[in-house]
Motif scaffolding. Structure first.
Motif, PDB file in Angstrom:
ATOM      1  N   SER A 103       1.749  10.547   1.558  1.00  0.00           N
ATOM      2  CA  SER A 103       0.601  10.448   2.448  1.00  0.00           C
ATOM      3  C   SER A 103      -0.421  11.541   2.183  1.00  0.00           C
ATOM      4  O   SER A 103      -1.624  11.269   2.074  1.00  0.00           O
ATOM      5  N   SER A 126      -4.429  11.274   0.353  1.00  0.00           N
ATOM      6  CA  SER A 126      -5.676  11.711   0.978  1.00  0.00           C
ATOM      7  C   SER A 126      -6.196  13.017   0.366  1.00  0.00           C
ATOM      8  O   SER A 126      -7.172  13.582   0.848  1.00  0.00           O
ATOM      9  N   SER A 180       0.843  -1.183   0.000  1.00  0.00           N
ATOM     10  CA  SER A 180       0.000   0.000   0.000  1.00  0.00           C
ATOM     11  C   SER A 180       0.888   1.246   0.000  1.00  0.00           C
ATOM     12  O   SER A 180       2.117   1.138  -0.019  1.00  0.00           O
ATOM     13  N   ILE A 181       0.246   2.393   0.077  1.00  0.00           N
ATOM     14  CA  ILE A 181       1.011   3.633   0.177  1.00  0.00           C
ATOM     15  C   ILE A 181       1.835   3.629   1.466  1.00  0.00           C
ATOM     16  O   ILE A 181       2.984   4.072   1.484  1.00  0.00           O
ATOM     17  N   ASP A 182       1.272   3.094   2.548  1.00  0.00           N
ATOM     18  CA  ASP A 182       2.039   3.012   3.798  1.00  0.00           C
ATOM     19  C   ASP A 182       3.252   2.102   3.638  1.00  0.00           C
ATOM     20  O   ASP A 182       4.327   2.405   4.169  1.00  0.00           O
ATOM     21  N   THR A 183       3.100   1.016   2.904  1.00  0.00           N
ATOM     22  CA  THR A 183       4.235   0.131   2.627  1.00  0.00           C
ATOM     23  C   THR A 183       5.294   0.883   1.836  1.00  0.00           C
ATOM     24  O   THR A 183       6.485   0.767   2.127  1.00  0.00           O
ATOM     25  N   SER A 228       7.991  10.939   1.745  1.00  0.00           N
ATOM     26  CA  SER A 228       7.046  10.094   2.466  1.00  0.00           C
ATOM     27  C   SER A 228       5.805  10.874   2.887  1.00  0.00           C
ATOM     28  O   SER A 228       4.673  10.417   2.697  1.00  0.00           O
ATOM     29  N   ARG A 232       5.714   4.124   1.812  1.00  0.00           N
ATOM     30  CA  ARG A 232       6.294   5.115   2.726  1.00  0.00           C
ATOM     31  C   ARG A 232       7.349   4.474   3.623  1.00  0.00           C
ATOM     32  O   ARG A 232       8.359   5.095   3.942  1.00  0.00           O
ATOM     33  N   ASP A 233       7.125   3.224   4.016  1.00  0.00           N
ATOM     34  CA  ASP A 233       8.088   2.515   4.852  1.00  0.00           C
ATOM     35  C   ASP A 233       9.412   2.276   4.129  1.00  0.00           C
ATOM     36  O   ASP A 233      10.445   2.068   4.766  1.00  0.00           O
TER      37      ASP A 233
END
Length: 177
Positions: free
Chosen positions: A22, A26, A2-5, A18, A7-8
């Motif tokens: 995010s 949104s 995902s986007i969080d992945t 990062s 970003r990680d």
């Protein structure tokens, strides 16, 4: 993924990238199809595996199969057109601009999604590929159809951030190899 992945995957020095991923994920200036199509077309335009996989997974939750295909088609057709038209623009001999391109571009007439969404995606990809002629052509179409400058700018921002994230992931992968 995902986007969080994604970003990680950003190291500390890329915190701004990062955070931009995010905030753009949104963003409410574009509807979900416009936004996630920009993300996906941009990821495919750069072609860095982990980024493509993360964004494709996120986009698959928001886009129809037709829109997923159209976003990839925008990256594909602009990958060709951006090189061709940027070359014509850069060449001193303007005779080439008078010759027919003789390149198939049927997807532009019927992309399978709303035409202005496809134009937004093509604008983001054209920014990544650095084609001023294509940027002007797509931005002109968008403006002619009443798309506000803020929406065009958001597409450009998505392209810029996805490009930066892709280059960072590719660089970090090269260092780790």
């Amino acid at each position: 993924m995902s986007i969080d992945t994604l970003r990680d995957l950003m190291p500390a020095y890329a915190k701004d990238i990062s955070l931009n991923l995010s905030s753009l994920a949104s963003e409410a200036v574009l509807n979900d199809q416009q936004k996630w199509g920009c993300f996906l077309a941009s990821a495919h335009a750069v072609g860095v595996g982990p980024v493509v996989r993360a964004i494709e997974a996120a986009a698959a939750e928001k886009l129809s199969p037709e829109a997923l295909n159209a976003a990839k088609a925008a990256a594909a057709i602009m990958g060709m057109n951006n090189i061709y038209y940027r070359s014509l623009h850069l060449m001193k001999n303007h005779e080439y601009t008078t010759l027919p391109a003789r390149l198939r571009m049927n997807i532009l007439a019927n992309p399978g999604v709303e035409k202005m969404d496809f134009e937004l995606w093509s604008t983001a990809v054209s920014a990544i590929n650095g084609c001023g002629a294509c940027l002007d052509a797509h931005e002109g179409e968008l403006r002619k159809h009443g798309v506000p400058a803020q929406q065009v700018q958001t597409a450009l921002r998505i392209g810029a951030v996805v490009h930066a994230a892709s280059r960072i992931v590719a660089s970090e992968t090269a260092l780790a190899a």
